[in-house]
Motif scaffolding. Structure first.
Motif: not given
Length: 245
Positions: A93, A97, A133, A160-162, A165
């Motif tokens: 994440e 970003n 991702c 997704t990154p979320e 993680d």
């Protein structure tokens, strides 16, 4: 047709592994702020300046998460239009970003987490897993990357990154947390060992060659790590209390 080009920024243990598996299909050059000329030449690769490495078709950021922001700030004006920039951090994440924050909109961004390392993939990549991702990348570019990875017999997981993680806070962070506790206890082979204990010792081989910096980073930069560690410690205390009743 000329080979596609790749630039690796950071030539530690994982950068060397990447270079080993990329060199047969891509023209690979390397930049590292540390003088690793001997290692680079050993792999038959070329050492270049940071600016030159950033002109390649694919740029792989292979450094600790804690160093990523400074590197992105250094390369943002050098990265070639339409190139693909990917990181290999064990957290997704925050790195994703940061890449969106620093890299120009003309650059494709792909977060990756190879679920293997220099020890587990020393001889083959067959059936190893890699998480992708997609952050900001065309379908055409993404399919090219996937095609290359599939030719290397890697299993691709896209998320997704979320989501990455959250899951990795259990499967990687918790495993390393247990492994570090075993190292602190100075555990090793015993004269009498159960099969369960032998399996437990395998965790040591997973973590003992990784740096303390990697362990700190995967905890510090994963938004779910503190919660998972806390749940584990609470469970240990609960079980210990039950034993003492």
């Amino acid at each position: 047709m000329d080979k596609k080009t790749a630039g690796i920024i950071g030539f530690g243990r994982f950068g060397q592994l990447a270079g080993k598996y990329l060199r047969d299909v891509l023209n690979v050059c390397v930049y590292d702020k540390i003088d690793r000329r001997t290692d680079i030449e050993k792999f038959g690769l070329t050492k270049n300046s940071l600016e030159e490495v950033c002109k390649k078709d694919i740029i792989i950021l292979s450094m600790p998460i804690s160093s990523l922001e400074n590197v992105l700030a250094d390369i943002k004006d050098y990265v070639r239009e339409d190139s693909v920039v990917m990181d290999v951090c064990s957290v997704k994440e925050i790195p994703c970003n940061l890449m969106k924050k620093y890299l120009p909109s003309s650059v494709h961004i792909l977060g990756t987490h190879p679920l293997f390392g220099p020890d587990s993939a020393r001889t083959t990549l067959k059936n190893r897993k890699i998480v992708l991702c997609p952050v900001r990348i065309t379908e055409e570019k993404l399919n090219c990357v996937k095609s290359f990875l599939e030719r290397k017999d890697l299993k691709i997981i896209e998320m997704t990154p979320e989501a990455h993680d959250e899951q990795i806070s259990y499967s990687l962070v918790l495993t390393h947390f247990i492994g570090r506790a075993m190292i602190d206890m100075e555990l090793g082979h015993q004269d009498i060992e159960t099969l369960g204990y032998q399996r437990l010792l395998k965790i040591l081989s997973t973590v003992q060659n990784d740096t303390w910096e990697l362990f700190q980073d995967m905890n510090k930069y994963n938004n779910y790590a503190t919660q998972v560690r806390g749940k584990f410690i609470t469970s240990l205390k609960n079980i210990d209390d039950l034993i003492m009743k």
